[in-house]
Design an enzyme around this catalytic site. Structure first.
Site, short mmCIF file in Angstrom:
data_model
loop_
_atom_site.label_atom_id
_atom_site.label_comp_id
_atom_site.label_asym_id
_atom_site.label_seq_id
_atom_site.Cartn_x
_atom_site.Cartn_y
_atom_site.Cartn_z
N PRO A 1 0.79 -1.23 0.00
CA PRO A 1 0.00 0.00 0.00
C PRO A 1 0.82 1.28 0.00
CG PRO A 1 0.17 -0.85 2.22
CD PRO A 1 0.88 -1.84 1.34
N ASP B 1 2.51 1.03 -11.54
CA ASP B 1 1.28 1.80 -11.36
C ASP B 1 1.59 3.12 -10.69
OD1 ASP B 1 -0.11 -0.28 -12.35
OD2 ASP B 1 -1.15 -0.80 -10.49
N LYS C 1 -2.88 3.51 -13.73
CA LYS C 1 -3.96 4.49 -13.82
C LYS C 1 -3.99 5.31 -12.55
CE LYS C 1 -5.01 0.75 -15.74
NZ LYS C 1 -5.13 -0.57 -15.26
N ALA D 1 -4.63 -3.59 0.16
CA ALA D 1 -5.07 -2.41 0.91
C ALA D 1 -5.91 -2.78 2.14
CB ALA D 1 -5.85 -1.47 0.00
N MET E 1 -11.87 1.15 -4.11
CA MET E 1 -12.23 2.08 -5.19
C MET E 1 -13.61 2.69 -4.97
SD MET E 1 -10.73 0.11 -8.53
CE MET E 1 -11.06 -1.57 -8.06
N1 SAH Z 1 -4.30 -4.20 -6.01
C1 SAH Z 1 -4.59 -3.19 -5.02
C2 SAH Z 1 -5.93 -2.54 -5.24
C3 SAH Z 1 -6.01 -1.74 -6.49
S1 SAH Z 1 -7.53 -0.93 -6.67
C4 SAH Z 1 -4.52 -3.82 -3.63
O1 SAH Z 1 -4.42 -5.04 -3.51
O2 SAH Z 1 -4.53 -3.07 -2.66
C5 SAH Z 1 -7.20 0.64 -5.98
C6 SAH Z 1 -7.93 0.82 -4.68
O3 SAH Z 1 -7.24 0.20 -3.64
C7 SAH Z 1 -8.05 2.26 -4.24
O4 SAH Z 1 -9.13 2.90 -4.86
C8 SAH Z 1 -8.29 2.10 -2.75
O5 SAH Z 1 -9.61 1.72 -2.49
C9 SAH Z 1 -7.42 0.91 -2.44
N2 SAH Z 1 -6.10 1.33 -1.97
C10 SAH Z 1 -4.90 1.07 -2.51
N3 SAH Z 1 -3.90 1.59 -1.78
C11 SAH Z 1 -4.47 2.20 -0.73
C12 SAH Z 1 -3.99 2.92 0.39
N4 SAH Z 1 -2.68 3.11 0.57
N5 SAH Z 1 -4.87 3.40 1.29
C13 SAH Z 1 -6.20 3.20 1.12
N6 SAH Z 1 -6.71 2.55 0.08
C14 SAH Z 1 -5.87 2.04 -0.84
#
Ligand code: SAH
Length: 465
Positions: free
Chosen positions: A219, A242, A264, A326, A377
């Site tokens: 994250p 990314d 994105k 996340a 998201m």
């Molecule tokens: N593959 C990623 C998710 C990608 S989708 C994973 O496994 O975490 C992107 C979404 O992930 C964001 O819109 C948010 O909801 C969440 N996200 C990713 N990083 C984050 C962070 N540091 N803090 C809070 N939400 C996060």
């Protein structure tokens, strides 16, 4: 250089260890692993593993007869001194544990990937630095290096026979340890590795075949990367990353790796998915080691599956390194245990980033109690989520937590209840990336938060405003 580094062959040789405590036990274990015939002198031996080696209670000079090395590891400085002096008089190398002054040899810190062993020493000047170096090196070489070294050992004669020219042979080895054979060994596909080695030897080449490693970058906090992820970053020629991937994570990559931002940013689609596929294929076909670096975990809302399908279709070898997704990171860094004996027996990971995906969700089942929802998201959909869950009967007082920038220095946690989620969505200035956690466990952030600013409480804030 004060000390001469060497690796000693102790197979079947007598080594005298004076001392029967923990320190002696550690030394005996290493010596035994190296095949030495160990004799222990100690008033008492605490560890069972020392018992078979125990020859006497008191040290006397005759015990040094036939010895190759001596180790003094008692907690009696006078005795250690006597052992060291006696050994020195007989021109025997003696180590007094943790006492470089009295020692005629010192024992390095090691990273053991036998038969590859890396020894590190600060010459007794700063053991802490030697330990630091050891930790760093531990992270650089994964366990498969040992298996690779064994494979090369087994094939050494054949390779020498097939490539008598030294320079040519060296080049072959260099390509081998960076190429497909090493990849296969790492994937624990020993037979395939051997077949590939044989093939390249017969063909007289070992092309550095390109490959792609799909890596979860977590994250944001670089401390949440796996060792495997760091290794992949250090070996990469090209990194397609990314936008969510943090600068601190990218800083761990090999200096001269080419970085290509492809992901994105929220809403602004910079490089489309087809272009990402093209770039992966292009670089891998050119023989490069590509790291496709994604926020969180590549298989959780990361389109990692699609990317691998493309690679598989085109016969490009790939590996996957999971990352901290996340939901796990935000839960941990906000003090929200995602399951809890008293409140939640299941966790559901969902997304509702556009109208369609929200409509496709089974709200009736999501509204059931005693479960935690982690919504990805969802910044634009916060209001809808609250509305749907309420409409399907989830308790209006259910706690919710919104975690923005989880695990990053600017993390912000907002606590609210389900019935105020709509209000929070409209007035709370929630910014992406943010994760929504719905369920009783969310309230625990109030008492269990430990990272960054304490959570803000939405109802309280509204009352003040
Ligand atoms: N593959 C990623 C998710 C990608 S989708 C994973 O496994 O975490 C992107 C979404 O992930 C964001 O819109 C948010 O909801 C969440 N996200 C990713 N990083 C984050 C962070 N540091 N803090 C809070 N939400 C996060």
């Amino acid at each position: 250089m004060r000390y001469f580094p060497l690796f000693a062959d102790l197979q079947g040789r007598r080594v005298l260890v004076v001392g029967g405590g923990e320190v002696a036990e550690r030394k005996v274990r290493l010596l035994r692993d190296a095949g030495a015939s160990v004799a222990v002198v100690a008033r008492e031996v605490r560890a069972e593993s020392l018992a078979p080696h125990w020859i006497a209670r008191e040290f006397d000079e005759s015990q040094l007869d036939g010895a190759t090395l001596v180790v003094a590891a008692t907690d009696d400085p006078a005795l250690n001194e006597r052992v060291a002096t006696t050994a020195r008089a007989r021109h025997l190398l003696c180590n007094v544990v943790d006492d470089a002054e009295r020692s005629s040899f010192i024992v390095p810190a090691i990273v053991d990937r036998s038969p590859l062993v890396i020894a590190i020493s600060s010459g007794g000047a700063a053991p802490v630095l030697a330990r630091l170096a050891r930790e760093r090196i531990e992270t650089l070489f994964d366990e498969s290096v040992g298996a690779l070294a064994k494979l090369l050992q087994a094939w050494r004669a054949r390779i020498k026979g097939a490539l008598p020219d030294v320079t040519e042979r060296r080049r072959f080895y260099e390509r081998l340890v960076r190429g497909r054979v090493a990849d296969l060994v790492r994937r624990r596909q020993g037979d395939a590795a051997e077949a590939e080695l044989e093939r390249s030897l017969v063909a007289g080449d070992a092309p550095a075949r390109g490959s792609v490693v799909l890596v979860g970058a977590g994250p944001g906090d670089p401390g949440l990367l796996t060792l495997r992820a760091v290794r992949a970053l250090q070996e990469a020629d090209v990194i397609l990353h990314d936008r969510l991937v943090s600068e601190q994570v990218l800083a761990l990559a090999r200096r001269d790796a080419t970085r290509v931002p492809v992901g994105k940013a929220a809403r602004a689609h910079s490089v489309n998915q087809d272009r990402i596929h093209e770039l992966m294929l292009e670089h891998a076909r050119a023989g490069r080691r590509v790291v496709r670096l994604k926020g969180g975990d590549p298989f959780v809302f990361g389109r990692g599956g699609e990317e691998l399908e493309v690679l598989a279709r085109h016969g490009i070898p790939f590996e996957v390194v999971p990352g901290i997704t996340a939901a796990l990171a935000c839960g941990a860094y906000a003090g929200v245990p995602l399951t809890h004996r008293d409140y939640a027996q299941s966790l559901r990971i969902i997304t509702a980033h556009c109208g369609d995906s929200a409509a496709a969700l089974d709200w009736a089942s999501l509204a059931q109690p005693r479960q935690t929802l982690a919504l990805y998201m969802g910044v634009a959909a916060l209001g809808t989520v609250g509305e749907q869950l309420l409409a399907h009967g989830r308790d209006p007082g259910t706690p919710v937590a919104v975690i923005e920038n989880g695990s990053r220095p600017d993390q912000r946690v907002t606590l609210a209840t389900l019935d105020s989620l709509d209000d929070l969505a409209r007035c709370g200035d929630i910014q992406s990336p943010a994760l929504l956690i719905v369920g009783e466990v969310a309230a625990l952030a109030h008492s269990l938060h430990w990272f960054g600013e304490p959570p803000r409480h939405w109802q309280v804030l509204r009352r003040v405003a």
